[in-house]
Design a protein around this motif. Structure first.
Motif, mmCIF file in Angstrom:
data_model
loop_
_atom_site.group_PDB
_atom_site.id
_atom_site.type_symbol
_atom_site.label_atom_id
_atom_site.label_comp_id
_atom_site.label_asym_id
_atom_site.label_seq_id
_atom_site.Cartn_x
_atom_site.Cartn_y
_atom_site.Cartn_z
ATOM 1 N N LEU A 14 5.230 23.467 -47.261
ATOM 2 C CA LEU A 14 4.733 24.699 -46.256
ATOM 3 C C LEU A 14 5.864 25.687 -46.179
ATOM 4 C CD1 LEU A 14 3.169 22.458 -43.232
ATOM 5 C CD2 LEU A 14 2.313 23.807 -45.025
ATOM 6 N N ALA A 15 6.900 25.485 -47.025
ATOM 7 C CA ALA A 15 8.059 26.748 -47.173
ATOM 8 C C ALA A 15 8.804 26.823 -45.785
ATOM 9 C CB ALA A 15 7.498 28.133 -47.330
ATOM 10 N N GLY A 16 9.012 25.372 -45.075
ATOM 11 C CA GLY A 16 9.885 25.349 -43.931
ATOM 12 C C GLY A 16 9.072 26.051 -42.880
ATOM 13 N N ARG A 17 7.786 26.088 -42.733
ATOM 14 C CA ARG A 17 7.123 26.944 -41.873
ATOM 15 C C ARG A 17 8.000 28.159 -41.148
ATOM 16 N NH1 ARG A 17 3.207 23.515 -39.987
ATOM 17 N NH2 ARG A 17 3.153 21.305 -40.340
ATOM 18 N N GLY A 18 8.158 28.877 -42.284
ATOM 19 C CA GLY A 18 8.997 30.172 -42.061
ATOM 20 C C GLY A 18 8.489 31.624 -42.634
ATOM 21 N N LEU A 19 7.375 31.485 -43.094
ATOM 22 C CA LEU A 19 6.578 32.800 -43.566
ATOM 23 C C LEU A 19 6.393 33.714 -42.557
ATOM 24 C CD1 LEU A 19 4.199 31.533 -46.648
ATOM 25 C CD2 LEU A 19 6.900 31.875 -46.566
ATOM 26 N N THR A 20 6.599 34.893 -43.041
ATOM 27 C CA THR A 20 6.273 36.202 -42.230
ATOM 28 C C THR A 20 4.770 36.548 -42.313
ATOM 29 O OG1 THR A 20 7.444 37.692 -43.637
ATOM 30 C CG2 THR A 20 8.597 36.726 -41.713
ATOM 31 N N TRP A 21 4.227 37.408 -41.587
ATOM 32 C CA TRP A 21 2.742 37.960 -41.738
ATOM 33 C C TRP A 21 2.608 38.535 -42.865
ATOM 34 C CZ3 TRP A 21 1.641 42.969 -41.930
ATOM 35 C CH2 TRP A 21 2.551 43.786 -41.340
ATOM 36 N N TRP A 22 3.471 39.714 -43.294
ATOM 37 C CA TRP A 22 3.320 40.225 -44.440
ATOM 38 C C TRP A 22 3.194 39.574 -45.732
ATOM 39 C CZ3 TRP A 22 7.728 40.327 -47.425
ATOM 40 C CH2 TRP A 22 8.988 40.070 -46.978
ATOM 41 N N ILE B 93 0.060 39.198 -48.512
ATOM 42 C CA ILE B 93 0.057 39.638 -49.816
ATOM 43 C C ILE B 93 -0.274 38.218 -50.643
ATOM 44 C CG2 ILE B 93 1.615 40.333 -51.526
ATOM 45 C CD1 ILE B 93 0.668 42.691 -50.182
ATOM 46 N N SER B 94 0.367 37.106 -50.226
ATOM 47 C CA SER B 94 0.358 35.804 -50.945
ATOM 48 C C SER B 94 -0.945 35.362 -51.066
ATOM 49 C CB SER B 94 1.172 34.753 -50.232
ATOM 50 O OG SER B 94 1.240 33.721 -50.952
ATOM 51 N N GLY C 112 -0.931 37.559 -40.517
ATOM 52 C CA GLY C 112 -1.013 37.559 -41.940
ATOM 53 C C GLY C 112 -2.522 37.503 -42.414
ATOM 54 N N LEU C 113 -3.338 36.598 -41.809
ATOM 55 C CA LEU C 113 -4.675 36.401 -42.159
ATOM 56 C C LEU C 113 -5.469 37.974 -41.749
ATOM 57 C CD1 LEU C 113 -4.195 33.540 -42.710
ATOM 58 C CD2 LEU C 113 -6.465 32.974 -41.734
ATOM 59 N N LEU C 114 -5.183 38.556 -40.748
ATOM 60 C CA LEU C 114 -5.763 39.961 -40.495
ATOM 61 C C LEU C 114 -5.356 40.902 -41.392
ATOM 62 C CD1 LEU C 114 -5.677 39.834 -36.653
ATOM 63 C CD2 LEU C 114 -7.599 39.445 -37.970
ATOM 64 N N PHE C 115 -4.082 41.122 -41.868
ATOM 65 C CA PHE C 115 -3.448 41.736 -42.940
ATOM 66 C C PHE C 115 -4.204 41.586 -44.147
ATOM 67 C CE2 PHE C 115 0.269 42.617 -45.946
ATOM 68 C CZ PHE C 115 -0.032 43.943 -46.018
#
Length: 332
Positions: free
Chosen positions: A38-46, A50-51, A301-304
């Motif tokens: 889970l990438a340290g639960r640190g991912l940002t919305w953008w 994109i991912s 993130g999902l809305l983006f």
């Protein structure tokens, strides 16, 4: 080999090396299970948005969907993308809050939380089988087909590059940074790949419309029946008017109920089921949302990603329709 082929090879190798390096560099220090999955639960919305798009779009879209748009489906094939945008909104507000509240790492883990261990095991096995035999196989094969066409069949390479070698190469390169760096490596690699796919698709769309605009109407009016007066009225028309007029039979979202690829009945009923599974319960998709630093970031993130899905047909489907008009005439 020609200069252009050498440039293609150099750009390809440099880009792949950059993707692997950035992914592994950004994932350093993630040495526990939460960091890996889970990438340290640190991912940002953008980065999540994109991912998600990069994990979704591939040769399935740029080869398969574009080809379907040029073939029987036309604009109707864009239903997959536009319905996904609606689905992502539902997943963001209905599913993600429950998923994040449970503290789960994987979708099968949520089934154990909600039901029992047997449910977790059954779904785990089913997801592995489907991913290996359907998703990954199709993506690697279609990507290898493109690579073989560009670097194998169309170039005098110093090594014997065939379809099998391309399949192995794509699989090994992906496995290196995925296995070594975990989700954070995937997310940062996706940032480069997703941006490249979107920008590259936009460039292809631009060139296809430029080529379309430069052609005489009489040359490209081979996809439908027009009387001479109608053709004369298009001689001084703008590019968009010519496009919509010459492709009127391709620009419909509702195909007949007996259509072999996308009947209107599938749009109303059938496609929603795989859409909700894919965006809400597919591990390699929803995992990006689970890795967000907060529920708010996950929703954004999902809305983006949903916004980007609305734009995807403009760079995938529309060029396919344009190619149908341009290249159906064998003299062009």
């Amino acid at each position: 080999m020609t200069f252009n082929i050498w440039m293609d090879i150099i750009v390809f190798v440099v880009f792949i090396c950059a993707v692997v390096f950035v992914g592994l560099y950004k994932s350093r220090g993630e040495d526990d299970s939460e960091g890996y999955f889970l990438a340290g639960r640190g991912l940002t919305w953008w980065l999540i948005g994109i991912s998600l798009i990069a994990a979704n779009i591939s040769t399935e879209q740029f080869v398969g969907m574009s080809g379907s748009a040029s073939g029987l489906s036309g604009l109707a094939i864009a239903s997959y993308e536009w319905m996904a945008a609606i689905t992502l909104v539902a997943v963001a507000f209905l599913f993600l809050p429950k998923f994040l509240k449970s503290g789960m790492y994987t979708v099968p883990q949520f089934l154990e939380y909600r039901f029992d261990a047997l449910s977790r095991t059954v779904m785990s096995v089913m997801m592995v089988v489907v991913l290996v035999t359907v998703n990954i196989t199709a993506v690697i094969y279609s990507g290898a087909t493109v690579a073989d066409t560009v670097f194998g069949q169309s170039a005098d390479m110093p090594i014997d590059l065939n379809l099998t070698a391309c399949c192995w190469g794509i699989g090994i390169i992906a496995a290196i940074y995925v296995c070594a760096g975990g989700l954070k490596a995937c997310a940062w690699a996706d940032l480069l790949q997703g941006t490249a796919l979107i920008v590259g698709g936009a460039i292809i769309a631009y060139f296809s419309f430029s080529m379309f605009a430069s052609k005489d109407v009489a040359e490209i009016a081979t996809t439908a029946t027009f009387d001479p007066a109608a053709l004369d009225s298009l001689k001084d028309a703008g590019t968009l008017k010519k496009f919509f007029t010459l492709n009127y039979d391709k620009l419909t979202m509702f195909m007949p109920a007996d259509h072999p690829e996308i009947p209107w009945t599938a749009l109303i009923i059938g496609l929603w089921i795989p859409n909700f599974y894919y965006w809400g319960f597919n591990q390699y998709i929803i995992q990006k949302g689970l890795a967000a630093r907060s529920l708010h970031e996950a929703k954004k993130g999902l809305l983006f990603a949903g916004y980007l899905k609305i734009l995807i047909p403009l760079i995938v489907v529309i060029p396919g329709i344009t190619a149908y008009v341009l290249f159906r005439n064998p003299h062009l």
